[in-house]
Design a protein around this motif. Structure first.
Motif, PDB file in Angstrom:
ATOM      1  N   THR A   8       0.843  -1.193   0.000  1.00 27.04           N
ATOM      2  CA  THR A   8       0.000   0.000   0.000  1.00 27.04           C
ATOM      3  C   THR A   8       0.877   1.241   0.000  1.00 27.04           C
ATOM      4  N   ARG A   9       0.257   2.365  -0.266  1.00 30.99           N
ATOM      5  CA  ARG A   9       0.958   3.649  -0.317  1.00 30.99           C
ATOM      6  C   ARG A   9       1.823   3.871   0.930  1.00 30.99           C
ATOM      7  N   GLN A  10       1.327   3.472   2.066  1.00 31.02           N
ATOM      8  CA  GLN A  10       2.033   3.682   3.331  1.00 31.02           C
ATOM      9  C   GLN A  10       3.369   2.934   3.391  1.00 31.02           C
ATOM     10  N   LEU A  33       0.424 -11.058   3.147  1.00 29.79           N
ATOM     11  CA  LEU A  33      -0.100  -9.705   2.999  1.00 29.79           C
ATOM     12  C   LEU A  33      -1.585  -9.653   3.326  1.00 29.79           C
ATOM     13  N   SER A  34      -1.959  -8.596   4.008  1.00 28.13           N
ATOM     14  CA  SER A  34      -3.369  -8.406   4.315  1.00 28.13           C
ATOM     15  C   SER A  34      -4.040  -7.479   3.310  1.00 28.13           C
ATOM     16  N   GLU A  35      -3.248  -6.686   2.595  1.00 28.21           N
ATOM     17  CA  GLU A  35      -3.844  -5.658   1.743  1.00 28.21           C
ATOM     18  C   GLU A  35      -2.914  -5.265   0.607  1.00 28.21           C
ATOM     19  N   ILE A  36      -3.528  -4.880  -0.499  1.00 24.97           N
ATOM     20  CA  ILE A  36      -2.823  -4.293  -1.635  1.00 24.97           C
ATOM     21  C   ILE A  36      -3.721  -3.212  -2.210  1.00 24.97           C
ATOM     22  N   ASP A  37      -3.129  -2.070  -2.569  1.00 24.52           N
ATOM     23  CA  ASP A  37      -3.905  -1.006  -3.198  1.00 24.52           C
ATOM     24  C   ASP A  37      -3.328  -0.728  -4.589  1.00 24.52           C
ATOM     25  N   THR A  38      -3.807   0.314  -5.241  1.00 22.50           N
ATOM     26  CA  THR A  38      -3.367   0.596  -6.607  1.00 22.50           C
ATOM     27  C   THR A  38      -1.868   0.890  -6.689  1.00 22.50           C
ATOM     28  N   VAL A  39      -1.310   1.498  -5.667  1.00 25.61           N
ATOM     29  CA  VAL A  39       0.130   1.772  -5.650  1.00 25.61           C
ATOM     30  C   VAL A  39       0.897   0.449  -5.580  1.00 25.61           C
ATOM     31  N   GLY A  40       0.427  -0.468  -4.758  1.00 26.49           N
ATOM     32  CA  GLY A  40       1.053  -1.780  -4.670  1.00 26.49           C
ATOM     33  C   GLY A  40       0.913  -2.566  -5.958  1.00 26.49           C
ATOM     34  N   LEU A  41      -0.240  -2.459  -6.593  1.00 24.00           N
ATOM     35  CA  LEU A  41      -0.441  -3.123  -7.877  1.00 24.00           C
ATOM     36  C   LEU A  41       0.527  -2.566  -8.914  1.00 24.00           C
ATOM     37  N   ALA A  42       0.698  -1.258  -8.938  1.00 21.59           N
ATOM     38  CA  ALA A  42       1.640  -0.637  -9.877  1.00 21.59           C
ATOM     39  C   ALA A  42       3.061  -1.143  -9.628  1.00 21.59           C
TER      40      ALA A  42
END
Length: 94
Positions: A8-10, A33-42
């Motif tokens: 994630t972004r953080q 991992l518990s989470e992925i966001d668009t930044v992580g996907l990129a």
């Protein structure tokens, strides 16, 4: 390579600091991992592209549930070899 912090972004700055090492690995174990966001996907797309230059796919092992809708939304599922694809996801069909 087992990733342990959320993608994630953080947390992405710490991953970018390791990208020279990470991008040499063909497998990313995302089971912790518990989470992925668009930044992580990129970030994963960039990793995949680095390996694609050497004609090697990035294999994602057990991505978190949040990966699948993002990958489907942005149409990047074909950038990866996936394991543990949940039913109903369009991954691998693009």
């Amino acid at each position: 390579m087992k990733l342990t912090e959320p993608l994630t972004r953080q947390y992405i700055a710490s991953y970018w600091a390791q990208c020279q090492t990470l991008f040499t690995h063909r497998q990313a174990d995302l089971s912790g991992l518990s989470e992925i966001d668009t930044v992580g996907l990129a970030f994963l797309v960039q990793w995949s592209q680095a390996l694609a230059a050497e004609q090697q796919p990035l294999v994602l092992l057990t991505p978190p549930a949040s990966f699948y809708p993002l990958a489907d939304l942005y149409g990047v599922s074909s950038f990866f070899e996936l394991t543990d694809t949940p039913a109903g996801s369009q991954n691998g069909t693009e």
